[in-house]
Write a protein that holds these residues in place. Sequence first.
Motif, PDB file in Angstrom:
ATOM      1  N   GLU A 190       3.117  10.192   7.156  1.00 59.21           N
ATOM      2  CA  GLU A 190       4.392  10.721   6.668  1.00 59.21           C
ATOM      3  C   GLU A 190       5.602  10.025   7.270  1.00 59.21           C
ATOM      4  OE1 GLU A 190       5.616  13.596   4.456  1.00 59.21           O
ATOM      5  OE2 GLU A 190       3.985  12.383   3.664  1.00 59.21           O
ATOM      6  N   GLY A 191       5.412   9.265   8.339  1.00 56.32           N
ATOM      7  CA  GLY A 191       6.530   8.567   8.962  1.00 56.32           C
ATOM      8  C   GLY A 191       6.990   7.348   8.184  1.00 56.32           C
ATOM      9  N   PHE A 192       6.392   7.104   6.990  1.00 53.92           N
ATOM     10  CA  PHE A 192       6.772   5.960   6.168  1.00 53.92           C
ATOM     11  C   PHE A 192       7.134   6.446   4.771  1.00 53.92           C
ATOM     12  CE2 PHE A 192       4.476   4.236   9.650  1.00 53.92           C
ATOM     13  CZ  PHE A 192       5.006   2.986   9.871  1.00 53.92           C
ATOM     14  N   ASP A 193       8.269   5.956   4.268  1.00 52.86           N
ATOM     15  CA  ASP A 193       8.797   6.471   3.000  1.00 52.86           C
ATOM     16  C   ASP A 193       8.144   5.805   1.794  1.00 52.86           C
ATOM     17  OD1 ASP A 193      10.011   3.986   2.618  1.00 52.86           O
ATOM     18  OD2 ASP A 193      11.984   4.649   3.271  1.00 52.86           O
ATOM     19  N   ALA A 194       8.730   6.023   0.630  1.00 52.16           N
ATOM     20  CA  ALA A 194       8.149   5.529  -0.627  1.00 52.16           C
ATOM     21  C   ALA A 194       8.265   4.024  -0.783  1.00 52.16           C
ATOM     22  CB  ALA A 194       8.828   6.214  -1.819  1.00 52.16           C
ATOM     23  N   THR A 195       9.064   3.367   0.050  1.00 50.62           N
ATOM     24  CA  THR A 195       9.185   1.908  -0.024  1.00 50.62           C
ATOM     25  C   THR A 195       8.435   1.218   1.107  1.00 50.62           C
ATOM     26  OG1 THR A 195      11.199   1.770   1.325  1.00 50.62           O
ATOM     27  CG2 THR A 195      11.474   2.191  -1.044  1.00 50.62           C
ATOM     28  N   GLY A 196       7.754   1.995   1.938  1.00 52.88           N
ATOM     29  CA  GLY A 196       6.983   1.416   3.031  1.00 52.88           C
ATOM     30  C   GLY A 196       7.762   1.205   4.304  1.00 52.88           C
ATOM     31  N   LYS A 197       8.963   1.763   4.395  1.00 47.33           N
ATOM     32  CA  LYS A 197       9.770   1.616   5.609  1.00 47.33           C
ATOM     33  C   LYS A 197       9.646   2.873   6.474  1.00 47.33           C
ATOM     34  CE  LYS A 197      13.179  -1.700   3.963  1.00 47.33           C
ATOM     35  NZ  LYS A 197      14.585  -2.123   4.043  1.00 47.33           N
ATOM     36  N   PRO A 198       9.703   2.698   7.810  1.00 47.63           N
ATOM     37  CA  PRO A 198       9.623   3.870   8.694  1.00 47.63           C
ATOM     38  C   PRO A 198      10.841   4.770   8.506  1.00 47.63           C
ATOM     39  CG  PRO A 198      10.126   1.880   9.944  1.00 47.63           C
ATOM     40  CD  PRO A 198       9.790   1.437   8.562  1.00 47.63           C
ATOM     41  N   ARG A 199      10.645   6.051   8.735  1.00 45.40           N
ATOM     42  CA  ARG A 199      11.734   7.011   8.552  1.00 45.40           C
ATOM     43  C   ARG A 199      11.643   8.115   9.596  1.00 45.40           C
ATOM     44  NH1 ARG A 199       9.678  10.193   3.048  1.00 45.40           N
ATOM     45  NH2 ARG A 199       7.728  10.995   3.927  1.00 45.40           N
ATOM     46  N   LYS A 200      12.767   8.762   9.828  1.00 44.10           N
ATOM     47  CA  LYS A 200      12.813   9.916  10.733  1.00 44.10           C
ATOM     48  C   LYS A 200      13.235  11.181  10.004  1.00 44.10           C
ATOM     49  CE  LYS A 200      13.656   7.203  14.904  1.00 44.10           C
ATOM     50  NZ  LYS A 200      14.541   6.984  16.079  1.00 44.10           N
ATOM     51  N   ARG A 201      13.768  11.013   8.788  1.00 44.86           N
ATOM     52  CA  ARG A 201      14.131  12.161   7.955  1.00 44.86           C
ATOM     53  C   ARG A 201      13.640  11.916   6.538  1.00 44.86           C
ATOM     54  NH1 ARG A 201      20.338  13.445   8.189  1.00 44.86           N
ATOM     55  NH2 ARG A 201      20.413  11.290   7.470  1.00 44.86           N
ATOM     56  N   ILE A 202      13.424  12.990   5.799  1.00 47.47           N
ATOM     57  CA  ILE A 202      12.940  12.921   4.422  1.00 47.47           C
ATOM     58  C   ILE A 202      14.032  13.459   3.504  1.00 47.47           C
ATOM     59  CG2 ILE A 202      11.183  13.659   2.776  1.00 47.47           C
ATOM     60  CD1 ILE A 202       9.273  14.000   5.122  1.00 47.47           C
ATOM     61  N   LEU A 203      14.490  12.617   2.581  1.00 52.00           N
ATOM     62  CA  LEU A 203      15.520  13.037   1.635  1.00 52.00           C
ATOM     63  C   LEU A 203      14.878  13.784   0.468  1.00 52.00           C
ATOM     64  CD1 LEU A 203      18.416  12.946   0.449  1.00 52.00           C
ATOM     65  CD2 LEU A 203      17.806  10.726  -0.572  1.00 52.00           C
ATOM     66  N   LYS A 204      15.459  14.938   0.136  1.00 48.27           N
ATOM     67  CA  LYS A 204      15.065  15.704  -1.047  1.00 48.27           C
ATOM     68  C   LYS A 204      16.318  15.984  -1.869  1.00 48.27           C
ATOM     69  CE  LYS A 204      10.658  16.512  -0.092  1.00 48.27           C
ATOM     70  NZ  LYS A 204       9.557  16.024  -0.931  1.00 48.27           N
ATOM     71  N   ILE A 205      16.317  15.526  -3.121  1.00 49.47           N
ATOM     72  CA  ILE A 205      17.443  15.784  -4.015  1.00 49.47           C
ATOM     73  C   ILE A 205      17.069  16.941  -4.933  1.00 49.47           C
ATOM     74  CG2 ILE A 205      18.924  14.823  -5.807  1.00 49.47           C
ATOM     75  CD1 ILE A 205      18.497  12.077  -4.595  1.00 49.47           C
ATOM     76  N   PHE A 234       0.829  -1.205   0.000  1.00 45.27           N
ATOM     77  CA  PHE A 234       0.000   0.000   0.000  1.00 45.27           C
ATOM     78  C   PHE A 234       0.863   1.254   0.000  1.00 45.27           C
ATOM     79  CE2 PHE A 234      -1.396   3.296   3.039  1.00 45.27           C
ATOM     80  CZ  PHE A 234      -2.319   3.935   2.221  1.00 45.27           C
ATOM     81  N   LEU A 235       1.851   1.308   0.883  1.00 42.60           N
ATOM     82  CA  LEU A 235       2.644   2.534   1.045  1.00 42.60           C
ATOM     83  C   LEU A 235       3.463   2.849  -0.206  1.00 42.60           C
ATOM     84  CD1 LEU A 235       3.768   1.853   4.704  1.00 42.60           C
ATOM     85  CD2 LEU A 235       2.288   3.742   3.970  1.00 42.60           C
ATOM     86  N   ALA A 236       4.040   1.816  -0.841  1.00 43.80           N
ATOM     87  CA  ALA A 236       4.826   2.048  -2.052  1.00 43.80           C
ATOM     88  C   ALA A 236       3.937   2.436  -3.224  1.00 43.80           C
ATOM     89  CB  ALA A 236       5.643   0.811  -2.393  1.00 43.80           C
ATOM     90  N   ALA A 237       2.758   1.797  -3.321  1.00 47.23           N
ATOM     91  CA  ALA A 237       1.849   2.117  -4.425  1.00 47.23           C
ATOM     92  C   ALA A 237       1.406   3.569  -4.364  1.00 47.23           C
ATOM     93  CB  ALA A 237       0.630   1.202  -4.388  1.00 47.23           C
ATOM     94  N   HIS A 238       1.233   4.082  -3.156  1.00 45.99           N
ATOM     95  CA  HIS A 238       0.766   5.458  -2.989  1.00 45.99           C
ATOM     96  C   HIS A 238       1.938   6.340  -2.561  1.00 45.99           C
ATOM     97  CE1 HIS A 238      -3.375   4.233  -3.643  1.00 45.99           C
ATOM     98  NE2 HIS A 238      -3.040   3.141  -2.997  1.00 45.99           N
ATOM     99  N   SER A 239       2.916   6.357  -3.442  1.00 43.70           N
ATOM    100  CA  SER A 239       4.099   7.193  -3.276  1.00 43.70           C
ATOM    101  C   SER A 239       4.491   7.708  -4.650  1.00 43.70           C
ATOM    102  CB  SER A 239       5.252   6.381  -2.667  1.00 43.70           C
ATOM    103  OG  SER A 239       5.813   5.511  -3.633  1.00 43.70           O
ATOM    104  N   THR A 240       5.488   8.550  -4.675  1.00 41.60           N
ATOM    105  CA  THR A 240       5.993   9.043  -5.958  1.00 41.60           C
ATOM    106  C   THR A 240       7.161   8.211  -6.462  1.00 41.60           C
ATOM    107  OG1 THR A 240       7.589  10.551  -4.931  1.00 41.60           O
ATOM    108  CG2 THR A 240       5.341  11.393  -5.288  1.00 41.60           C
ATOM    109  N   GLY A 241       7.595   7.244  -5.669  1.00 35.41           N
ATOM    110  CA  GLY A 241       8.805   6.500  -5.983  1.00 35.41           C
ATOM    111  C   GLY A 241      10.028   7.156  -5.396  1.00 35.41           C
ATOM    112  N   GLU A 242       9.878   8.391  -4.933  1.00 30.78           N
ATOM    113  CA  GLU A 242      10.948   9.119  -4.251  1.00 30.78           C
ATOM    114  C   GLU A 242      10.529   9.473  -2.823  1.00 30.78           C
ATOM    115  OE1 GLU A 242      11.712  12.507  -6.655  1.00 30.78           O
ATOM    116  OE2 GLU A 242      12.563  11.350  -8.324  1.00 30.78           O
ATOM    117  N   ASP A 243       9.273   9.845  -2.697  1.00 33.23           N
ATOM    118  CA  ASP A 243       8.766  10.291  -1.402  1.00 33.23           C
ATOM    119  C   ASP A 243       7.355   9.744  -1.218  1.00 33.23           C
ATOM    120  OD1 ASP A 243       8.505  11.566   1.009  1.00 33.23           O
ATOM    121  OD2 ASP A 243       8.435  13.604   0.200  1.00 33.23           O
ATOM    122  N   ALA A 244       6.894   9.795   0.016  1.00 31.90           N
ATOM    123  CA  ALA A 244       5.498   9.450   0.291  1.00 31.90           C
ATOM    124  C   ALA A 244       4.588  10.429  -0.443  1.00 31.90           C
ATOM    125  CB  ALA A 244       5.235   9.517   1.793  1.00 31.90           C
TER     126      ALA A 244
END
Length: 914
Positions: A796-811, A718-728
């Motif tokens: 928002e605590g879960f990234d584009a691959t469905g794993k929990p995160r504490k920071r959000i990477l922006k390139i 679910f979490l990966a499907a509803h992401s941009t592939g880079e971010d939630a």
Amino acid sequence: MDLDADACKLWNAGITKFVGVLFALKVLAVMRYRCLAVHGIVLCFALLAGPVMTGADQLGGTGQFNGADQFAEQERQITGFLTKRCAACHNAKDASSGIDLTKPVVFAAETTEHWHDVLHQVQRGQMPPKEASPIGDDDRQAFLEALSVRLDRLAADLGSRDFRYLRLTNQQIAWAWKDLLKIDHDYSSDLIEDPPGKHGQSYQSSLTLTGGHLEVYLSALQKAVAEAIPDPNEVPASYRIRGNDWEQMHYLSRNDLAHGPRRKHRPYRGPKWLGEQFQIPLPPNHFFRIYLHDNRDEGQFRVRVYLRNEPPGDGGERQSHEMTVFMDQGFKSPMHAVDSFTVKADSGTQIFEVFGNVRDFPGVDPSPVREDEDPYGIETHFKYRFITLQNCSPLSSPSDTPINNQEWIIQGDGHYVRADDQWIDAWGDEFAKKNWLKRSHAGAQHHSLGKPSVYQAVMKDTSYVVVERIEFDMPWQWPLASTRQFTVGGQLTDDRIVTGVRSIAERAWRHSLTSAEISELDQLIAEEFRSAANRTIALRSVLATVLADARFLYLTDTRPATRQTNFEHVSWLAAFLWRSVPDQTLMELADQNDLLTDRVLQAQVERMLADSRSRRFVEDFTSQWLDFSKLNQTAVNPNYYAWWIPNFKHYMKLESIEFFDVLLREKQSCLNCLSSDYVVVNDFMAKYYGLPKPASGHRFSKVSVAKGAGGVLTQAAFLAAHSTGEDAHAVSRGVWLRERLLGDPPRDPPPAVPALVDLEVPDAHKLSTKDRLAAHRTGICYDCHKDIDPWGVAMEGFDATGKPRKRILKIIEDPKARLHLPVVSKSKISGVELSGMSDLKEHLREKHADDFARSFSKSLMSFAAGRPLDYRDEERLSRVTDHFRDHDHRMDELVKVIVHEHCLNVTPVKEKPR
């Protein structure tokens, strides 16, 4: 199949599309499908207009609805708003923009576009104009809601033609082919992909069969019947690994072979062999590989393994072991599972067999191995497949030293057992040095090279499996099982062809054959025998004819008589729960003059759910409800997730499917979709989430987690499907939650709404998702986003691959930079403060259980009916939801009540006894 007056009306209405039908009929003519002569007109109707079923006919009951009274309240609200807010400018005297809103409110096909314009103008805030007195939020929202409801009902009325034919989905077609033809390949991917439905409801009622679709269908069908009926004179070459062969097929890693030209390193080829004494020990979390020196792209195979369960060397009890056979190109261990089995805690040899087709396990390089190639050269290595036998049970031993080899992405802590150890132990270190033998290790560049193998230590305190032999056969049977219903002594015979074709036609067309249909088939067979070059080609043509017929491609709901009603009931039941055609039990049950009772049908539901084919129902419904199509379309960016490999998606889907399978088989409450105290994972997904390896190994099983930590919202699919592939993607996640969990889908966005990335806000890329959404949530976007964004922000605590995160990477590309933004997941929903996913799940379970019950019931009803539900289904939906809620939200009970409602209030014409 009788053609009624409504069908004739449809024919007249669709005559303008006759050119498209001619193309389809041309394809039919080319394929020589004479069997469609009688029923071709039905297929033409379907081609012209697409199969649509009414709510009344599809789920039982009369479906009558008193339209004028039901719409009065919405129309009064609409009229009042227009008179008060719009008529000053839009009237007969001063019709601004040519629109007079003082006329009586009329909802009809010709006014649909007008009312959609009004809806969007008010939604965008462009009407009333800015200079007019402002509208209160409550008044505007009430008007938009009333107009939306009225437009929804208008759309339902306009789309409700009483033309009761429902086309099978491509997945149903493929599974029916497998059952009828007894083949092992899933041809659904060879067909044109069916479009996904809206809001999780079924799209099946809108599926058409155009000329282009039919051409693709017939091409795939030809492949399927050719697979089922191979040329008996073209016996495939046999490839066998027997006796001591498996010792000589031992695998040598790619890293070793890569040094071949310089170090003259190649797999050991003798001069000595251990023969019957060659055995491989496999403690938990260890695996062993052998080569398959065959690279054909098609062929049924059997792997047979002989295993022995041994107790720990220092004393103790045997334990059961979870084993899995994998097959693939061998690099980055292991790949695609063929099957799993359990070695019991018993003494003596235990024999296991797994089956498959090499077509589903491609090698790296499909080109054949040339005669002049070194069979163990580095290039040839990439043409081979490999069998991997892995003990997937968790290893808990003080002697275990995890290898953590990053090259082995899927099982990075697994231990590879090389054949070399057995030869070194038998013939000594000098022999090993002379023949380039090395102890088991984790790769040519790994620190474990040259150190004692892990398995030799852990076998002292851990029960383990000994591999006594591995055998391989391809093809494992000849003639194929698919041909046996037409053969005697391996040869096609006229009598067996006739009886076999009749049997398949009866199940494919889902009713007892009439005398006219039997004559039709016999005539077709006789004609093919006369014109075809041989019996094989004739039989393929006949089978293709049967499976290209409208009687196979379409489910009907015409019910002119009891027996046909019975067949339609069991046909629908098989399509619902097995996604295929009825079996012999259902066919015999339907062939009677008395209407099937609810008690009888419920008994069949129990039987069918217990059958392994009901797994298809779980897979299809999970795929539709969770929207796997979005997961397939989401491309994970390796610049953000360098560890990602596409094969993760396969296991993500399996996790969700297995979760729903547990809900069904173990009669668990479906409220566990909102939150649960368990997850359903295997060794692969446990490692993905950072959980301990389950005792079930590569098979999925329930694993306890912290209270409320489970549920679909934290599943990677679910979490990966509803992401941009880079971010939630907070909006996409929020919309899905509103649609599928709450049954309250937001309206489609009006035209020309800017995307979040296009916000004209200074330094927008530095804002948190919550702040960017707040900037976006102004003017035309406010009405919808205020009820969407808070749900997505909480995830928002879960990234584009469905794993929990504490920071959000922006390139950032211009100027180039990598930013790390904080996760902001606090939100407020209906006045309730939520701090992330845990609070969100608790809130859903405590405050929205009833909303979920209704929404989930609606989704499964739509899936069963093959069409979206509308206002005419409200009564039935309420009854179904109440039953679901009263029976602990169990999926099996939901299935039963849907079947009950489908077959309710059916009063067919009574037939005379035959």
